[in-house]
Write a protein that holds these residues in place. Structure first.
Motif, PDB file in Angstrom:
ATOM      1  N   THR A   1      33.005  39.040  47.237  1.00  0.00           N
ATOM      2  CA  THR A   1      33.399  40.053  48.209  1.00  0.00           C
ATOM      3  C   THR A   1      34.899  40.287  48.190  1.00  0.00           C
ATOM      4  O   THR A   1      35.360  41.434  48.249  1.00  0.00           O
ATOM      5  N   GLY A   2      35.667  39.214  48.133  1.00  0.00           N
ATOM      6  CA  GLY A   2      37.114  39.374  48.104  1.00  0.00           C
ATOM      7  C   GLY A   2      37.559  40.212  46.929  1.00  0.00           C
ATOM      8  O   GLY A   2      38.373  41.132  47.065  1.00  0.00           O
ATOM      9  N   ARG A   3      37.012  39.930  45.764  1.00  0.00           N
ATOM     10  CA  ARG A   3      37.405  40.673  44.576  1.00  0.00           C
ATOM     11  C   ARG A   3      36.904  42.115  44.614  1.00  0.00           C
ATOM     12  O   ARG A   3      37.628  43.057  44.257  1.00  0.00           O
ATOM     13  N   ALA A   4      35.646  42.317  45.036  1.00  0.00           N
ATOM     14  CA  ALA A   4      35.059  43.655  45.010  1.00  0.00           C
ATOM     15  C   ALA A   4      35.756  44.591  45.992  1.00  0.00           C
ATOM     16  O   ALA A   4      36.173  45.699  45.638  1.00  0.00           O
ATOM     17  N   VAL A   5      35.864  44.168  47.232  1.00  0.00           N
ATOM     18  CA  VAL A   5      36.495  45.026  48.240  1.00  0.00           C
ATOM     19  C   VAL A   5      37.989  45.148  47.968  1.00  0.00           C
ATOM     20  O   VAL A   5      38.584  46.223  48.145  1.00  0.00           O
ATOM     21  N   GLY A   6      38.623  44.055  47.506  1.00  0.00           N
ATOM     22  CA  GLY A   6      40.035  44.125  47.142  1.00  0.00           C
ATOM     23  C   GLY A   6      40.275  45.124  46.029  1.00  0.00           C
ATOM     24  O   GLY A   6      41.256  45.873  46.049  1.00  0.00           O
ATOM     25  N   ALA A   7      39.373  45.161  45.046  1.00  0.00           N
ATOM     26  CA  ALA A   7      39.495  46.141  43.966  1.00  0.00           C
ATOM     27  C   ALA A   7      39.352  47.559  44.493  1.00  0.00           C
ATOM     28  O   ALA A   7      40.083  48.473  44.088  1.00  0.00           O
ATOM     29  N   LEU A   8      38.430  47.764  45.428  1.00  0.00           N
ATOM     30  CA  LEU A   8      38.248  49.097  46.015  1.00  0.00           C
ATOM     31  C   LEU A   8      39.493  49.527  46.781  1.00  0.00           C
ATOM     32  O   LEU A   8      39.945  50.682  46.671  1.00  0.00           O
ATOM     33  N   VAL A   9      40.065  48.624  47.545  1.00  0.00           N
ATOM     34  CA  VAL A   9      41.289  48.928  48.296  1.00  0.00           C
ATOM     35  C   VAL A   9      42.441  49.265  47.358  1.00  0.00           C
ATOM     36  O   VAL A   9      43.301  50.106  47.666  1.00  0.00           O
ATOM     37  N   ALA A  10      42.457  48.650  46.185  1.00  0.00           N
ATOM     38  CA  ALA A  10      43.570  48.829  45.243  1.00  0.00           C
ATOM     39  C   ALA A  10      43.494  50.121  44.443  1.00  0.00           C
ATOM     40  O   ALA A  10      44.469  50.484  43.771  1.00  0.00           O
ATOM     41  N   VAL A  11      42.369  50.845  44.494  1.00  0.00           N
ATOM     42  CA  VAL A  11      42.212  52.052  43.670  1.00  0.00           C
ATOM     43  C   VAL A  11      43.352  53.051  43.851  1.00  0.00           C
ATOM     44  O   VAL A  11      43.910  53.547  42.873  1.00  0.00           O
ATOM     45  N   PRO A  12      43.746  53.409  45.082  1.00  0.00           N
ATOM     46  CA  PRO A  12      44.837  54.384  45.224  1.00  0.00           C
ATOM     47  C   PRO A  12      46.230  53.818  44.971  1.00  0.00           C
ATOM     48  O   PRO A  12      47.202  54.574  44.942  1.00  0.00           O
ATOM     49  N   LEU A  13      46.353  52.513  44.773  1.00  0.00           N
ATOM     50  CA  LEU A  13      47.676  51.920  44.633  1.00  0.00           C
ATOM     51  C   LEU A  13      48.323  52.235  43.284  1.00  0.00           C
ATOM     52  O   LEU A  13      49.546  52.286  43.182  1.00  0.00           O
ATOM     53  N   GLY A  14      47.510  52.422  42.238  1.00  0.00           N
ATOM     54  CA  GLY A  14      48.065  52.729  40.928  1.00  0.00           C
ATOM     55  C   GLY A  14      48.865  54.024  40.921  1.00  0.00           C
ATOM     56  O   GLY A  14      50.061  54.033  40.582  1.00  0.00           O
ATOM     57  N   PRO A  15      48.240  55.172  41.316  1.00  0.00           N
ATOM     58  CA  PRO A  15      49.011  56.420  41.394  1.00  0.00           C
ATOM     59  C   PRO A  15      50.156  56.346  42.391  1.00  0.00           C
ATOM     60  O   PRO A  15      51.219  56.939  42.174  1.00  0.00           O
ATOM     61  N   TRP A  16      49.981  55.609  43.482  1.00  0.00           N
ATOM     62  CA  TRP A  16      51.028  55.499  44.499  1.00  0.00           C
ATOM     63  C   TRP A  16      52.274  54.834  43.950  1.00  0.00           C
ATOM     64  O   TRP A  16      53.397  55.257  44.249  1.00  0.00           O
ATOM     65  N   MET A  17      52.108  53.795  43.108  1.00  0.00           N
ATOM     66  CA  MET A  17      53.277  53.046  42.640  1.00  0.00           C
ATOM     67  C   MET A  17      53.811  53.531  41.296  1.00  0.00           C
ATOM     68  O   MET A  17      54.910  53.139  40.895  1.00  0.00           O
ATOM     69  N   GLU A  18      53.075  54.404  40.587  1.00  0.00           N
ATOM     70  CA  GLU A  18      53.470  54.789  39.237  1.00  0.00           C
ATOM     71  C   GLU A  18      54.887  55.340  39.163  1.00  0.00           C
ATOM     72  O   GLU A  18      55.675  54.984  38.293  1.00  0.00           O
ATOM     73  N   PHE A  19      55.248  56.209  40.084  1.00  0.00           N
ATOM     74  CA  PHE A  19      56.550  56.869  40.030  1.00  0.00           C
ATOM     75  C   PHE A  19      57.491  56.365  41.125  1.00  0.00           C
ATOM     76  O   PHE A  19      58.375  57.073  41.577  1.00  0.00           O
ATOM     77  N   ARG A  20      57.252  55.137  41.562  1.00  0.00           N
ATOM     78  CA  ARG A  20      58.148  54.463  42.495  1.00  0.00           C
ATOM     79  C   ARG A  20      58.850  53.304  41.785  1.00  0.00           C
ATOM     80  O   ARG A  20      58.394  52.821  40.766  1.00  0.00           O
ATOM     81  N   ARG A  21      59.941  52.852  42.373  1.00  0.00           N
ATOM     82  CA  ARG A  21      60.614  51.662  41.849  1.00  0.00           C
ATOM     83  C   ARG A  21      59.689  50.463  42.012  1.00  0.00           C
ATOM     84  O   ARG A  21      59.087  50.273  43.074  1.00  0.00           O
ATOM     85  N   LYS A  22      59.615  49.648  40.988  1.00  0.00           N
ATOM     86  CA  LYS A  22      58.593  48.597  40.963  1.00  0.00           C
ATOM     87  C   LYS A  22      59.001  47.345  41.729  1.00  0.00           C
ATOM     88  O   LYS A  22      58.143  46.636  42.272  1.00  0.00           O
ATOM     89  N   ARG A  23      60.288  47.033  41.786  1.00  0.00           N
ATOM     90  CA  ARG A  23      60.694  45.807  42.494  1.00  0.00           C
ATOM     91  C   ARG A  23      60.328  45.832  43.970  1.00  0.00           C
ATOM     92  O   ARG A  23      59.788  44.833  44.484  1.00  0.00           O
ATOM     93  N   PRO A  24      60.589  46.922  44.715  1.00  0.00           N
ATOM     94  CA  PRO A  24      60.156  46.940  46.121  1.00  0.00           C
ATOM     95  C   PRO A  24      58.646  46.795  46.279  1.00  0.00           C
ATOM     96  O   PRO A  24      58.180  46.155  47.232  1.00  0.00           O
ATOM     97  N   VAL A  25      57.885  47.355  45.343  1.00  0.00           N
ATOM     98  CA  VAL A  25      56.425  47.207  45.397  1.00  0.00           C
ATOM     99  C   VAL A  25      56.039  45.746  45.216  1.00  0.00           C
ATOM    100  O   VAL A  25      55.202  45.204  45.956  1.00  0.00           O
ATOM    101  N   MET A  26      56.653  45.081  44.245  1.00  0.00           N
ATOM    102  CA  MET A  26      56.348  43.674  44.003  1.00  0.00           C
ATOM    103  C   MET A  26      56.697  42.809  45.210  1.00  0.00           C
ATOM    104  O   MET A  26      55.925  41.907  45.599  1.00  0.00           O
TER     105      MET A  26
END
Length: 414
Positions: free
Chosen positions: A53-78
């Protein structure tokens, strides 16, 4: 030697931050399954459900994070992802001390940690690609891999001893603090990080969400490795919670023994990571990928024959040593190969899609193997996972042409 070259101050801080969190993770190895078994008295189905469950729902939550962080500075995201994991994990020892720890809370924390982990890995991969010259990527990835395995050598036995001396949530608290220290280390890198420019026409939001998968599935070099890695990792991870139930529950292994049999073999992973650059230089990426990709599938079936006492300990250590040595070579080579083949304006989205797919596969297979273990036994389910793994080399890129050494690379822009 090529693997002893200096990669600069910024990489040093990044590596240090990674090392702190890696040692925290090693110290907390298997903490949630152990808490579920020892504190909440959960059975194999619940323990598998916790991981799935942790992995499955966590993966679903993470779906929009890729496009969100693509054109942002990566250090603040990390840094944000580190602080998120710190807050989530800290809630577990707090609830335990207050007598309020429940199975649903473990599920929620697993979801948050899984989503943050996916986002952190994608952001760090994109940051590493921009930070390190292409010819040094294999060296950098080899150092991360070496750190992972050295942390796994030391962390689990120390974590098992800490659980025995100070209680079952001690390692979770230490893991939480490691993420806080990692965030501080990333902040200490300093300097100015340029905001990534957006190339081309902005796509519709739905297309942005799927861009990472589109890039993987249409890329002849990435596609076969993608399917191979998610299936192999899924099957191996699906057996992990069942091993916890079998060893700690059925066979009566003490927590420190459970940590020991998974820690000592990780010397092989450290050895493999150190050898990876030299093997690639001598034999080329293609041969190293194929050889270690095949070999890593051969060993897990042996875990089905574990017995109580010293013979069981020796067997697990031997099987795990062979397995993690193969992974120690394979992982940095495939990570470098992957970065070479991902265009700079797609790294975060592609790595996020890769991690989401891996987490989803692990979740699905963990759930299926939990049901299988309940219907048969943990030992039977572990044996079946090992048998299926023997077929996974068929998914490797058998006809793909890859660079022979780290200085030859191809970055696609399609």
């Amino acid at each position: 030697m090529a693997d002893r070259r200096t990669l600069g101050r910024s990489f040093g801080w990044l590596w240090g931050a990674y090392a702190v969190s890696a040692y925290g993770t090693g110290f907390g190895f298997g903490a949630f399954p152990l808490i579920a078994v020892l504190v909440l008295h959960s059975g194999p189905t619940e323990v598998s459900a916790l991981s799935a469950t942790g992995r499955a729902v966590g993966a679903l939550v993470a779906v929009p994070l890729g496009p969100w962080m693509e054109f942002r500075r990566k250090r603040p995201v990390m840094m944000a992802m580190d602080l998120t994991r710190f807050a989530a994990l800290t809630s577990v020892p707090v609830a335990y001390v207050l007598g309020r720890l429940t199975f649903p809370q473990l599920l929620v924390v697993s979801v948050v940690a899984a989503a943050a982990d996916i986002a952190f890995k994608a952001a760090s991969g994109a940051y590493l690609k921009a930070l390190v010259p292409p010819a040094d990527l294999l060296v950098a990835n080899g150092r991360f891999e070496s750190t992972t395995w050295s942390a796994t050598v030391l962390g689990p036995p120390l974590g098992g001893a800490a659980i025995g001396l100070f209680g079952p949530v001690t390692t979770v608290a230490a893991d939480a603090v490691s993420y806080l220290l990692s965030a501080l280390g990333i902040r200490a890198i300093g300097g100015t990080e340029q905001r990534p420019p957006r190339a081309g026409v902005r796509r519709a939001r739905a297309a942005e969400l799927l861009e990472g998968w589109r890039h993987i599935l249409t890329h002849p070099a990435l596609r076969p490795l993608f399917f191979n890695t998610i299936v192999v990792n899924g099957l191996i991870m699906a057996a992990d919670p069942l091993l916890a139930v079998l060893l700690v529950g059925s066979l009566g292994f003490a927590p420190w023994q459970y940590g020991l049999v998974f820690a000592l073999p990780c010397v092989g992973g450290l050895l493999g990571a150190r050898l990876a650059p030299r093997l690639v230089t001598r034999f080329g990426q293609r041969r190293v990928l194929l050889a270690t990709g095949v070999l890593r599938a051969c060993w897990p079936v042996g875990l089905a024959f574990v017995r109580p006492g010293v013979p069981g300990i020796v067997l697990i250590i031997g099987v795990q040593f062979a397995l993690v040595t193969c992974f120690g070579v394979f992982n940095p080579v495939v990570a470098t190969h992957r970065l070479h083949h991902i265009a700079s304006d797609r790294v975060a989205r592609t790595l996020t899609a890769w991690s989401i797919s891996s987490s989803a596969a692990i979740a699905l297979l963990t759930a299926l193997w939990g049901v299988l273990a309940a219907a048969t036994s943990p030992r039977t389910a572990i044996a079946l996972a090992g048998v299926v793994l023997l077929a996974t080399p068929l998914l490797l890129p058998l006809r793909e042409k890859v660079p022979r050494n780290p200085t030859e690379h191809a970055v696609t822009t399609t």
